[in-house]
Design an enzyme around this catalytic site. Structure first.
Site, PDB file in Angstrom:
ATOM      1  N   GLU A   1       3.002  22.517  24.392  1.00  0.00           N
ATOM      2  CA  GLU A   1       2.009  23.440  24.041  1.00  0.00           C
ATOM      3  C   GLU A   1       2.326  24.839  24.353  1.00  0.00           C
ATOM      4  O   GLU A   1       1.678  25.918  23.461  1.00  0.00           O
ATOM      5  CB  GLU A   1       0.851  22.859  24.770  1.00  0.00           C
ATOM      6  CG  GLU A   1      -0.560  23.749  24.411  1.00  0.00           C
ATOM      7  CD  GLU A   1      -1.590  23.186  25.480  1.00  0.00           C
ATOM      8  OE1 GLU A   1      -2.417  22.631  25.040  1.00  0.00           O
ATOM      9  OE2 GLU A   1      -1.735  23.476  26.644  1.00  0.00           O
TER      10      GLU A   1
ATOM     11  N   ASP B   1      21.894  29.324  41.944  1.00  0.00           N
ATOM     12  CA  ASP B   1      23.017  29.416  41.163  1.00  0.00           C
ATOM     13  C   ASP B   1      23.301  28.309  40.172  1.00  0.00           C
ATOM     14  O   ASP B   1      23.143  27.227  40.453  1.00  0.00           O
ATOM     15  CB  ASP B   1      24.168  29.448  41.961  1.00  0.00           C
ATOM     16  CG  ASP B   1      25.507  29.728  41.049  1.00  0.00           C
ATOM     17  OD1 ASP B   1      25.396  29.921  39.799  1.00  0.00           O
ATOM     18  OD2 ASP B   1      26.728  29.204  41.800  1.00  0.00           O
ATOM     19  N   GLY B   2      23.129  28.546  38.658  1.00  0.00           N
ATOM     20  CA  GLY B   2      23.697  27.534  37.901  1.00  0.00           C
ATOM     21  C   GLY B   2      22.343  26.861  37.194  1.00  0.00           C
ATOM     22  O   GLY B   2      21.368  26.348  37.830  1.00  0.00           O
ATOM     23  N   GLY B   3      22.388  27.327  35.837  1.00  0.00           N
ATOM     24  CA  GLY B   3      21.115  26.574  35.177  1.00  0.00           C
ATOM     25  C   GLY B   3      20.272  27.748  34.712  1.00  0.00           C
ATOM     26  O   GLY B   3      18.876  26.929  34.425  1.00  0.00           O
TER      27      GLY B   3
ATOM     28  N   ARG C   1      44.425  23.846  44.300  1.00  0.00           N
ATOM     29  CA  ARG C   1      42.969  23.195  44.364  1.00  0.00           C
ATOM     30  C   ARG C   1      42.931  22.597  42.709  1.00  0.00           C
ATOM     31  O   ARG C   1      42.654  21.556  42.508  1.00  0.00           O
ATOM     32  CB  ARG C   1      41.876  24.211  44.374  1.00  0.00           C
ATOM     33  CG  ARG C   1      40.631  23.600  44.123  1.00  0.00           C
ATOM     34  CD  ARG C   1      39.320  24.366  44.597  1.00  0.00           C
ATOM     35  NE  ARG C   1      39.344  25.747  43.897  1.00  0.00           N
ATOM     36  CZ  ARG C   1      38.310  26.163  43.828  1.00  0.00           C
ATOM     37  NH1 ARG C   1      37.141  25.729  43.985  1.00  0.00           N
ATOM     38  NH2 ARG C   1      38.555  27.577  43.226  1.00  0.00           N
TER      39      ARG C   1
ATOM     40  N   GLY D   1      33.767  27.600  31.936  1.00  0.00           N
ATOM     41  CA  GLY D   1      33.654  27.183  33.323  1.00  0.00           C
ATOM     42  C   GLY D   1      34.695  27.265  33.797  1.00  0.00           C
ATOM     43  O   GLY D   1      36.114  27.171  33.565  1.00  0.00           O
TER      44      GLY D   1
ATOM     45  N   SER E   1      32.224  24.642  44.512  1.00  0.00           N
ATOM     46  CA  SER E   1      31.074  23.750  43.987  1.00  0.00           C
ATOM     47  C   SER E   1      30.344  22.817  45.158  1.00  0.00           C
ATOM     48  O   SER E   1      29.416  22.627  45.087  1.00  0.00           O
ATOM     49  CB  SER E   1      31.129  23.187  42.840  1.00  0.00           C
ATOM     50  OG  SER E   1      32.280  22.016  43.146  1.00  0.00           O
TER      51      SER E   1
ATOM     52  N   GLU F   1      35.559  19.548  35.168  1.00  0.00           N
ATOM     53  CA  GLU F   1      34.286  19.768  35.459  1.00  0.00           C
ATOM     54  C   GLU F   1      33.487  20.684  34.802  1.00  0.00           C
ATOM     55  O   GLU F   1      32.096  21.091  35.090  1.00  0.00           O
ATOM     56  CB  GLU F   1      33.990  20.044  37.103  1.00  0.00           C
ATOM     57  CG  GLU F   1      34.273  19.075  37.918  1.00  0.00           C
ATOM     58  CD  GLU F   1      34.031  19.162  39.563  1.00  0.00           C
ATOM     59  OE1 GLU F   1      32.954  19.509  39.863  1.00  0.00           O
ATOM     60  OE2 GLU F   1      34.934  18.906  40.189  1.00  0.00           O
TER      61      GLU F   1
ATOM     62  N   CYS G   1      28.436  23.327  32.964  1.00  0.00           N
ATOM     63  CA  CYS G   1      28.861  22.354  33.903  1.00  0.00           C
ATOM     64  C   CYS G   1      28.709  20.946  33.542  1.00  0.00           C
ATOM     65  O   CYS G   1      27.884  20.498  32.790  1.00  0.00           O
ATOM     66  CB  CYS G   1      28.016  22.592  35.048  1.00  0.00           C
ATOM     67  SG  CYS G   1      28.060  21.309  36.312  1.00  0.00           S
TER      68      CYS G   1
ATOM     69  N   GLY H   1      35.758  25.466  36.156  1.00  0.00           N
ATOM     70  CA  GLY H   1      36.498  24.166  36.245  1.00  0.00           C
ATOM     71  C   GLY H   1      36.829  23.493  34.950  1.00  0.00           C
ATOM     72  O   GLY H   1      37.152  22.219  34.896  1.00  0.00           O
TER      73      GLY H   1
HETATM   74  P1  IMP Z   1      24.960  29.310  34.121  1.00  0.00           P
HETATM   75  O1  IMP Z   1      24.229  30.669  34.635  1.00  0.00           O
HETATM   76  O2  IMP Z   1      23.993  28.305  33.756  1.00  0.00           O
HETATM   77  O3  IMP Z   1      25.884  29.598  32.928  1.00  0.00           O
HETATM   78  O4  IMP Z   1      25.885  28.749  35.361  1.00  0.00           O
HETATM   79  C1  IMP Z   1      26.621  29.606  35.951  1.00  0.00           C
HETATM   80  C2  IMP Z   1      27.334  28.771  37.228  1.00  0.00           C
HETATM   81  O5  IMP Z   1      27.968  27.772  36.999  1.00  0.00           O
HETATM   82  C3  IMP Z   1      28.169  29.547  38.082  1.00  0.00           C
HETATM   83  O6  IMP Z   1      27.933  30.342  39.019  1.00  0.00           O
HETATM   84  C4  IMP Z   1      29.048  28.281  38.921  1.00  0.00           C
HETATM   85  O7  IMP Z   1      28.123  28.145  40.265  1.00  0.00           O
HETATM   86  C5  IMP Z   1      28.749  27.209  37.988  1.00  0.00           C
HETATM   87  N1  IMP Z   1      30.091  26.794  37.346  1.00  0.00           N
HETATM   88  C6  IMP Z   1      30.946  27.595  36.875  1.00  0.00           C
HETATM   89  N2  IMP Z   1      31.851  27.088  36.281  1.00  0.00           N
HETATM   90  C7  IMP Z   1      31.755  25.720  36.252  1.00  0.00           C
HETATM   91  C8  IMP Z   1      32.415  24.720  36.102  1.00  0.00           C
HETATM   92  O8  IMP Z   1      33.445  24.458  35.216  1.00  0.00           O
HETATM   93  N3  IMP Z   1      31.855  23.367  36.353  1.00  0.00           N
HETATM   94  C9  IMP Z   1      30.654  23.453  36.955  1.00  0.00           C
HETATM   95  N4  IMP Z   1      29.877  24.365  37.404  1.00  0.00           N
HETATM   96  C10 IMP Z   1      30.240  25.619  37.051  1.00  0.00           C
END
Ligand code: IMP
Length: 497
Positions: free
Chosen positions: A476, A352-354, A414, A401, A258, A422, A313, A403
């Site tokens: 809207e 990546d993410g969101g 780790r 997740g 991360s 997380e 996350c 984490g």
């Molecule tokens: P999503 O597509 O919004 O579900 O996000 C997926 C991404 O969230 C992954 O590719 C990681 O970068 C991130 N991620 C995965 N597991 C965790 C976690 O436990 N905590 C925070 N971020 C995570």
């Protein structure tokens, strides 16, 4: 006083809209290409492209063997998760690299098993037909659900109810799917066992699979026509993990972290490039220009960006670190372009993410991402490694997740060191087959690109015009002021396709 305080808030993808451009005959959705570089490559390194700008996240609940195979067939790739033993990850890579489309390694039955023993396996696996082999794997026959009635035959032996070899059309040493299909057509059968010259069972070919297997024009593979396989690695056990993955011919590696702006990541990248110079390695995640330069200077062949935005996350809440994904892509994308001008080396950037909806994907690409990684989107598919469950009459799949406490059951240093989680664990609505979902997702991406007047991702990067929108304007843009029946208007929460 902090060294730097930025007073402009960082932005998420949902805050932007695309402005239309000039659509022409060349930008019809059916003519748009979504091809994009997976990694930078030079010299004797291999060149890899994706045919669709989507990859599945390196997560236990997302990217296993099935996802790796199916997504590569459809033009993307799965980042096989590293929160598992080296042996089991290497096995997944082996299975992807050795997958023969349409040739299935079957679960075998033994002739002396009772029908009730076999029936239990049928219930566990969901398969209705099984090959029967002896102790040397010599093919003896087939047993399918039509060959017995569990209440009448439960104490019979499999060999008493199976259809024996002499009544079954087989193929000998066939490796070509078209040839297998021809035999199935001519014999009016739906299953073809493939044997070697001694009668040993090698594979089964199922007619129902053939069309899917033959019709994958976007498939991504290596120069030997084996499916592309990408594996995540961590910064702890990489000296043992990378050699095992390399032995299975992994094509690309990706450091899963991360926080990629670290000396641990630098050491991992350097060691990997020194010892395995032919396997490109992706670095990440970073969210700043400095982080991007750091990874590239230390040998990253692509850079994954994003922190704190993933659907599972809680990093931002727990640690207060993170940045809106749109701002991250804009910042890092600028630095990638500057680096390209200076060096001629184009380092792909992965958002990546969101990324929760198709419009998010297109906006991420327009802002400068070369492709997009998603967890939640892929976790909902049949091909993710989890089992479906029914909750309040809705079919769901678990998603957690890396984490989260659940993922940390996998013990590496780790996670043992971590004192807090997380990520969280939850459920996502089951969406069916990846193939069907991607059809719709890709159609929407191409349609937006057509409206923007571009015919590929490179042009999108050059020509896209975007605008920040107000909260009212977002409202809207959704269904409003009409009655939609008992279910109501759920577009507020639209996060699927
Ligand atoms: P999503 O597509 O919004 O579900 O996000 C997926 C991404 O969230 C992954 O590719 C990681 O970068 C991130 N991620 C995965 N597991 C965790 C976690 O436990 N905590 C925070 N971020 C995570």
């Amino acid at each position: 006083m902090a060294k730097n305080i930025i007073l402009e808030p960082s932005r998420t993808l949902a805050e932007y809209r695309l402005l239309p451009g000039l659509s022409t005959n060349e930008t019809k959705p059916e003519d748009i290409s979504l091809r994009t570089p997976l990694v930078f490559s030079e010299g004797n390194k291999k060149k890899f492209y994706l045919n669709i700008p989507l990859v599945s996240a390196a997560m236990q609940s997302v990217s296993g063997t099935k996802m790796g195979i199916e997504l590569a067939k459809l033009g993307g790739t799965a980042f096989i998760f590293c929160s598992q033993s080296i042996e089991s990850q290497a096995k997944m890579i082996f299975k992807i690299k050795n997958h023969k489309a349409g040739f299935v390694k079957p679960r075998n039955m033994k002739p002396e098993m009772t029908i009730s023993q076999m029936y239990k396996i049928r219930q566990q696996t969901g398969f209705s037909t099984f090959p029967v082999v002896n102790e040397n794997d010599i093919f003896l026959g087939l047993i399918s659900k039509w060959d017995y009635d569990i209440s009448l035959h439960k104490d019979f032996l499999v060999k008493d109810r199976m259809i024996s070899r002499k009544n079954i059309e087989v193929g000998i040493n066939i490796t070509n799917l078209l040839e297998a299909n021809q035999i199935l057509l001519e014999s009016h059968k739906s299953i073809l066992p493939i044997l070697d010259e001694k009668g040993k069972l090698l594979y089964m070919v199922f007619r129902k699979d053939i069309n899917d297997q033959l019709d994958n024009p976007l498939e991504v593979h290596d120069e030997k026509k084996q499916l592309l396989a990408v594996a995540a690695i961590n910064t702890q056990d990489y000296k043992e993990r990378i050699p095992s993955l390399a032995e299975q011919n992994v094509d690309v590696l990706s450091v899963d972290s991360s926080h990629g702006h670290s000396v641990f990541q630098k050491e991992t990248l350097k060691w990997s490039n020194k010892n395995f110079p032919n396997i490109p390695i992706i670095g990440g995640n970073v969210i700043t220009k400095k982080g991007f330069r750091f990874l590239v200077n230390n040998g990253a062949a692509a850079v994954k960006v994003g922190m704190g935005g993933g659907s599972i996350c809680i990093t931002q809440e727990q640690k207060g670190t993170g940045r809106g994904l749109a701002t991250t892509i804009i910042e890092v994308g600028e630095e990638r372009d500057r680096h390209f001008k200076e060096t001629g080396k184009y380092i792909p950037v992965i958002a990546d993410g969101g990324v929760t909806s198709t419009k998010d994907i297109t906006i991420a690409l327009a802002l400068g991402a070369d492709y997009v990684m998603m967890g939640r989107y892929f976790a909902r598919m049949e091909e993710s490694p989890t089992k479906k469950i029914v909750v309040n009459n809705r079919v769901m799949k678990p998603y957690w997740g890396e984490g989260s406490a659940r993922a940390r059951d996998w013990k590496i240093k780790r996670y043992e060191q971590a004192k807090f989680v997380e990520g969280v664990e939850g459920l996502v609505e089951y969406a069916g087959r990846l193939r069907d979902n991607l059809d719709e997702t890709l159609a929407k991406i191409k349609s937006s690109m057509s409206t923007c007047g571009v015919k590929n991702i490179k042009e999108l990067h050059k020509k896209a015009e975007l605008e920040l929108v107000s909260a009212l304007s977002i409202r809207e843009g959704k269904v409003h002021d009409i009655y939609q029946g008992a279910e109501g208007n759920n577009s507020e929460n639209e996060t699927t396709n």
